[in-house]
Design a protein around this motif. Structure first.
Motif, short mmCIF file in Angstrom:
data_model
loop_
_atom_site.label_atom_id
_atom_site.label_comp_id
_atom_site.label_asym_id
_atom_site.label_seq_id
_atom_site.Cartn_x
_atom_site.Cartn_y
_atom_site.Cartn_z
N ALA A 85 0.83 -1.20 0.00
CA ALA A 85 0.00 0.00 0.00
C ALA A 85 0.87 1.26 0.00
CB ALA A 85 -0.93 -0.01 1.21
N THR A 86 1.93 1.24 0.79
CA THR A 86 2.86 2.37 0.80
C THR A 86 3.51 2.56 -0.56
OG1 THR A 86 3.31 2.07 3.15
CG2 THR A 86 4.92 3.33 1.88
N VAL A 91 3.98 5.57 -5.90
CA VAL A 91 3.79 5.59 -7.35
C VAL A 91 2.72 6.61 -7.73
CG1 VAL A 91 2.97 4.25 -9.34
CG2 VAL A 91 4.58 3.24 -7.70
N ALA A 92 1.64 6.64 -6.98
CA ALA A 92 0.56 7.58 -7.27
C ALA A 92 1.03 9.03 -7.10
CB ALA A 92 -0.63 7.31 -6.36
N ALA A 93 1.86 9.28 -6.08
CA ALA A 93 2.35 10.64 -5.84
C ALA A 93 3.26 11.11 -6.97
CB ALA A 93 3.09 10.69 -4.50
N VAL A 94 4.16 10.22 -7.42
CA VAL A 94 5.04 10.59 -8.53
C VAL A 94 4.24 10.77 -9.81
CG1 VAL A 94 7.03 9.89 -9.93
CG2 VAL A 94 7.01 9.41 -7.47
N ALA A 95 3.27 9.89 -10.03
CA ALA A 95 2.43 9.99 -11.23
C ALA A 95 1.68 11.31 -11.27
CB ALA A 95 1.45 8.83 -11.28
N GLU A 96 1.20 11.73 -10.13
CA GLU A 96 0.48 13.01 -10.07
C GLU A 96 1.41 14.18 -10.42
OE1 GLU A 96 -1.72 15.79 -6.68
OE2 GLU A 96 -1.63 13.61 -6.39
N ALA A 97 2.65 14.09 -9.95
CA ALA A 97 3.60 15.18 -10.21
C ALA A 97 4.07 15.20 -11.66
CB ALA A 97 4.81 15.03 -9.28
N TYR A 98 4.09 14.02 -12.33
CA TYR A 98 4.70 13.91 -13.65
C TYR A 98 3.73 13.77 -14.81
CZ TYR A 98 9.38 13.30 -11.66
OH TYR A 98 10.57 13.50 -11.02
N GLU A 99 2.46 13.68 -14.54
CA GLU A 99 1.50 13.40 -15.61
C GLU A 99 1.64 14.40 -16.77
OE1 GLU A 99 -3.06 11.93 -16.18
OE2 GLU A 99 -2.44 12.70 -14.23
N GLY A 100 1.78 13.88 -17.98
CA GLY A 100 1.85 14.71 -19.17
C GLY A 100 3.17 15.41 -19.40
N ARG A 133 3.48 -6.59 -5.17
CA ARG A 133 4.48 -5.73 -5.81
C ARG A 133 4.46 -5.89 -7.33
NH1 ARG A 133 10.83 -5.00 -3.94
NH2 ARG A 133 10.97 -2.80 -4.53
N VAL A 134 4.02 -7.07 -7.80
CA VAL A 134 3.91 -7.27 -9.25
C VAL A 134 2.87 -6.33 -9.83
CG1 VAL A 134 3.33 -8.93 -11.06
CG2 VAL A 134 4.65 -9.68 -9.06
N ALA A 135 1.75 -6.20 -9.14
CA ALA A 135 0.69 -5.30 -9.60
C ALA A 135 1.18 -3.86 -9.63
CB ALA A 135 -0.54 -5.44 -8.71
N THR A 136 1.95 -3.47 -8.62
CA THR A 136 2.48 -2.11 -8.59
C THR A 136 3.43 -1.87 -9.76
OG1 THR A 136 2.34 -2.14 -6.17
CG2 THR A 136 3.67 -0.41 -7.17
N ALA A 137 4.28 -2.86 -10.05
CA ALA A 137 5.20 -2.72 -11.18
C ALA A 137 4.43 -2.58 -12.49
CB ALA A 137 6.12 -3.94 -11.25
N GLN A 138 3.36 -3.35 -12.64
CA GLN A 138 2.54 -3.24 -13.84
C GLN A 138 1.91 -1.85 -13.95
OE1 GLN A 138 -0.21 -6.49 -13.42
NE2 GLN A 138 1.30 -8.05 -13.98
#
Length: 296
Positions: A85-86, A91-100, A133-138
C-alpha cells in the motif's frame, strides 16, 4: 538532470547515487533519519528529509526534479499488504507530479515468480496474485499512457556486493546455526544474481533513455544453481553441504526456505540490446569466494 531518489541511503541506493553523480546528474536523496541523511550527504547528494510514508514529501521531491528513481521498499514480510500500500501511494504521488510531462520515472521490482518453470524475459508481466508488488510494477509501466516515461527495473533476488543484507547473508546465518550448508532437493533450481555496481549502472541508463513502459532485467547471470551457492557457503564456513528435502525446507531454513526452493532463472538479453548495458562485475559465486560475506 536533477534526480530524486528514494532509498538513496539503502544498499542499492548507495551505489546508484554515486553512479548518477559521476554521470553529471544532480541528486536529491530522501532520508528519514540522521544516519540516512549523513550517508546521502557523504555521497555528495542533497538531502530531502522524510520517508516514503510521507506522500506529500515524496510528491514534492518528485515535482522539484527532472526524474525520479524509486528504490525504497519496506521488506517486512510480516506486513506485505502494508508495504504494498505504501509503495502504491509513492507511485501515485510521482504519477500526479509527472503526468503529461514525459519526465522519467524508474521503479524497481523483482524477477522471482515471473515465469515459473522457464527462463523469464522482459516480455513476461508476472502474476499480480503472486505478490502485490507485481501489480504495482505493472501500474508503473502503464504510466506511459499518462505521458510519463516510466520503466521498471526488475532486480535479481541476489544483488550482491560488500554490505549485502539480503538473501545470501541469511543463508549464511542459517548454515552457521544449523552446522550444515543446505540446498533444497537436488539443488538444480536457479537464482539469478547481479553485482551491485552493475545494477546501479542499469538504473542510470533506464533513467536516461529507457522507452516509456519498459520492463528491464537487472540480471548479471541468468541463474546460479542453488547447490553451488550452498557449496560455496560450506567451503568458507567449513561445514558439510547437504540436501534438504522439500517438505523440510521451511523448518530448516525458516522464511527463506520458500524462496531458496524456487527455480527462477531470468534473461537480460532484451535489456542489454535496448540500452547497451553490459554487466562487468564478478558473478555471485566469485563474489562469495572473495570472503567478505563471511567476515564477522
Amino acid at each position: 538532470m536533477r534526480v530524486f531518489v528514494t532509498g538513496a541511503s539503502g544498499f542499492v541506493g548507495r551505489a546508484t547515487v554515486p553512479e548518477l553523480l559521476a554521470a553529471g546528474h544532480e541528486v536529491v536523496g530522501l532520508a528519514r533519519s540522521d544516519d540516512a541523511a549523513a550517508t546521502v550527504e557523504a555521497a555528495g547528494a542533497t538531502v530531502l528529509r522524510g520517508s516514503i510514508d510521507d506522500v506529500d514529501v515524496v510528491r514534492r521531491g518528485a515535482a522539484d526534479a527532472d526524474g525520479t528513481i524509486h528504490l525504497a521498499y519496506n521488506h517486512d514480510f510480516s506486513d506485505i499488504p502494508g508495504a504494498a500500500a505504501t509503495d502504491r501511494a509513492v507511485v501515485a504521488a510521482v504519477a500526479e507530479a509527472y503526468e503529461g510531462s514525459d519526465r522519467p520515472f524508474v521503479s524497481v521490482s523483482g524477477t522471482v515468480g515471473l515465469a515459473p518453470g522457464r527462463v523469464a524475459t522482459e516480455h513476461d508481466t508476472g502474476d499480480a496474485n503472486v505478490h502485490p508488488r507485481v501489480a504495482t510494477a505493472q501500474s508503473v509501466q502503464a504510466l506511459k499512457d499518462r505521458g510519463i516515461r516510466s520503466a521498471v527495473v526488475r532486480l535479481a533476488p541476489s544483488v550482491h556486493d560488500v554490505g549485502d543484507g539480503g538473501f545470501v547473508p541469511e543463508l549464511i546465518r542459517v548454515a552457521r546455526a544449523q552446522g550444515i550448508s543446505g540446498y533444497v532437493g537436488d539443488g538444480e533450481n536457479r537464482w539469478p544474481g547481479v553485482h551491485r555496481p552493475d545494477a546501479a549502472t542499469l538504473l542510470r541508463l533506464a533513467l536516461e533513455s529507457a522507452p516509456a513502459g519498459s520492463a528491464l532485467h537487472g540480471v548479471g547471470e541468468e541463474g546460479v544453481p542453488t547447490r553451488e551457492i550452498a557449496e560455496m557457503i560450506g567451503k568458507h564456513l567449513g561445514v558439510p553441504v547437504q540436501s534438504i528435502a522439500p517438505e523440510a525446507a521451511a523448518e530448516h531454513f525458516g522464511w527463506i526456505g520458500m524462496f531458496f526452493a524456487m527455480d527462477a532463472p531470468a534473461s537480460n538479453a532484451i535489456t542489454r540490446e535496448l540500452l547497451g548495458w553490459e554487466p562487468v562485475g564478478p558473478s555471485l559465486l566469485e563474489d562469495l569466494d572473495q570472503g567478505h560475506y563471511f567476515e564477522a
